[in-house]
Design a protein around this motif. Sequence first.
Motif, PDB file in Angstrom:
ATOM      1  N   UNK A  55     -11.618   3.887   1.271  1.00 25.37           N
ATOM      2  CA  UNK A  55     -10.812   3.717   0.054  1.00 25.37           C
ATOM      3  C   UNK A  55      -9.626   4.692   0.048  1.00 25.37           C
ATOM      4  N   UNK A  56      -9.837   5.864   0.594  1.00 23.65           N
ATOM      5  CA  UNK A  56      -8.741   6.843   0.629  1.00 23.65           C
ATOM      6  C   UNK A  56      -7.632   6.355   1.582  1.00 23.65           C
ATOM      7  N   UNK A  57      -8.019   5.800   2.728  1.00 26.54           N
ATOM      8  CA  UNK A  57      -7.005   5.286   3.669  1.00 26.54           C
ATOM      9  C   UNK A  57      -6.262   4.106   3.027  1.00 26.54           C
ATOM     10  N   UNK A  58      -7.032   3.227   2.369  1.00 26.71           N
ATOM     11  CA  UNK A  58      -6.407   2.067   1.715  1.00 26.71           C
ATOM     12  C   UNK A  58      -5.435   2.520   0.629  1.00 26.71           C
ATOM     13  N   UNK A  59      -5.779   3.579  -0.092  1.00 27.19           N
ATOM     14  CA  UNK A  59      -4.883   4.074  -1.144  1.00 27.19           C
ATOM     15  C   UNK A  59      -3.573   4.586  -0.524  1.00 27.19           C
ATOM     16  N   UNK A  60      -3.671   5.201   0.644  1.00 23.69           N
ATOM     17  CA  UNK A  60      -2.449   5.662   1.324  1.00 23.69           C
ATOM     18  C   UNK A  60      -1.597   4.459   1.751  1.00 23.69           C
ATOM     19  N   UNK A  61      -2.249   3.436   2.267  1.00 21.73           N
ATOM     20  CA  UNK A  61      -1.507   2.203   2.618  1.00 21.73           C
ATOM     21  C   UNK A  61      -0.833   1.624   1.363  1.00 21.73           C
ATOM     22  N   UNK A  62      -1.618   1.500   0.275  1.00 18.25           N
ATOM     23  CA  UNK A  62      -1.068   0.909  -0.964  1.00 18.25           C
ATOM     24  C   UNK A  62       0.218   1.642  -1.355  1.00 18.25           C
ATOM     25  N   UNK A  63       0.145   2.974  -1.338  1.00 24.98           N
ATOM     26  CA  UNK A  63       1.313   3.767  -1.744  1.00 24.98           C
ATOM     27  C   UNK A  63       2.457   3.572  -0.740  1.00 24.98           C
ATOM     28  N   UNK A  64       2.118   3.522   0.542  1.00 26.62           N
ATOM     29  CA  UNK A  64       3.149   3.399   1.584  1.00 26.62           C
ATOM     30  C   UNK A  64       3.850   2.051   1.573  1.00 26.62           C
ATOM     31  N   UNK A  65       3.155   1.025   1.089  1.00 24.59           N
ATOM     32  CA  UNK A  65       3.735  -0.324   1.136  1.00 24.59           C
ATOM     33  C   UNK A  65       4.396  -0.731  -0.190  1.00 24.59           C
ATOM     34  N   UNK A  66       4.307   0.126  -1.181  1.00 36.40           N
ATOM     35  CA  UNK A  66       4.856  -0.239  -2.504  1.00 36.40           C
ATOM     36  C   UNK A  66       6.359  -0.493  -2.379  1.00 36.40           C
ATOM     37  N   UNK A  67       6.776  -1.595  -2.967  1.00 33.53           N
ATOM     38  CA  UNK A  67       8.213  -1.870  -3.068  1.00 33.53           C
ATOM     39  C   UNK A  67       8.876  -2.371  -1.798  1.00 33.53           C
ATOM     40  N   UNK A  68       8.095  -2.644  -0.734  1.00 32.24           N
ATOM     41  CA  UNK A  68       8.722  -3.159   0.493  1.00 32.24           C
ATOM     42  C   UNK A  68       9.018  -4.659   0.296  1.00 32.24           C
ATOM     43  N   UNK A  69      10.269  -5.072   0.499  1.00 28.73           N
ATOM     44  CA  UNK A  69      10.599  -6.487   0.299  1.00 28.73           C
ATOM     45  C   UNK A  69       9.796  -7.379   1.253  1.00 28.73           C
TER      46      UNK A  69
END
Length: 380
Positions: free
Chosen positions: A261-275
């Motif tokens: 879940x911690x890795x997924x949360x980092x992905x979620x944050x990293x992918x926010x707003x990418x067109x």
Amino acid sequence: MIPLAKPELGEEEIALVAETIRSGWITQGPRVAEFETAFASRVGTAHAVATSNCTTALHLSLLALGIGPGDEVIVPPHSYIASANCVLHAGATPVFADISPGSLNLDPAAVAAAITPRTKAIMVVHQIGRPADLVELAALARSKHLTLIEDAACAIGSEYRGKPIGDTTHAPLVCFSFHPRKILSTGDGGMITTGDAALAQKLRLLRQHGMSVNDLQRHRSKTVVTEEYPILGYNYRLTDVQAAIGVAQLRKLDGIVVRRRAIAARYDAGFAGVPGLGIFREPSHARWNQQTYVIRLTGATAAGRDAFMQRLLDDGIASRRGIMSIHREACYVSRFGAQHFPESERASDQCVCLPLYTQMTDAEITTVIDAVRRHAPAVR
Ligand SMILES: Cc1ncc(COP(=O)(O)O)c(C=O)c1O
């Protein structure tokens, strides 16, 4: 190369496997019984029956319910092919119902529309470990006198409305996989949980040749026991060597889920707003084990998705296409002709599974995020 998945195996598994081998009992014996008891207790149900894999767990579940030729089982087309194959193995017919837009799980309205007088069961899949909304499907099943079966191959460690997947509140039979891409792995392996003692007894008979007394009971008996074979059964046993790995793995479950879940949360944050990039959020009704991290290349064709995956591979990052659409595979087209389930097909064409394993380093996570951010906006 950053791989897609890596099971978390270590000294604990090696020690228990060695102990099991030294004990001399290496198939369905005391270690399998220990794994079953621990598993049932972990998910909060009365019975757990170990099997050789999840496909055989699903097959036995259908047989234990008496489902066979002439019967229909509703299945999402958006799943690994085993979800539907097991229905064919039972001699019944899989009838597909599409998934909900924006979700990878069954659409209850599509399920309702697919029910016929021959329907006997609904198989709900918790795709990528992300729990489906069981309440509505369970109510639909009840109102039509159908059985709900959970294909929870990916879902050990997930929770639905505060209870572990596997607790059998909503469905009498829940089936799990321990394939290496799953949260817990025994190499291959499966488990069925149920709160129904009669069903558990039938499953135990079916998984071992229909034999009325198993080897463990015979071994522990102080009187001579002769077994009988009242029904046609199968050899779907788990070995004690696999169960030893399972016992050690189960002890690590909470830590594995927290890390994923911690890795997924980092992905979620990293992918926010990418067109052009969509992600799947945790549903409000669930705690998600993050068995697979899937991104959606919104607007992509299958060719665009493949080109994106090739760019990741060129950067040293493994990925896989998202979940398949079973009805498009030749072995289903040849049986049932061309069928179309637009939500499933769009999701198959646009989704990609990214690397996620507990041992991932921060640098590897950053490498994946940067590569996806670089390549996703270009996808058509
Ligand atoms: C949703 C689903 N169901 C069933 C299976 C089959 O599991 P097994 O490989 O343990 O037979 C899988 C495996 O990938 C799966 O993802």
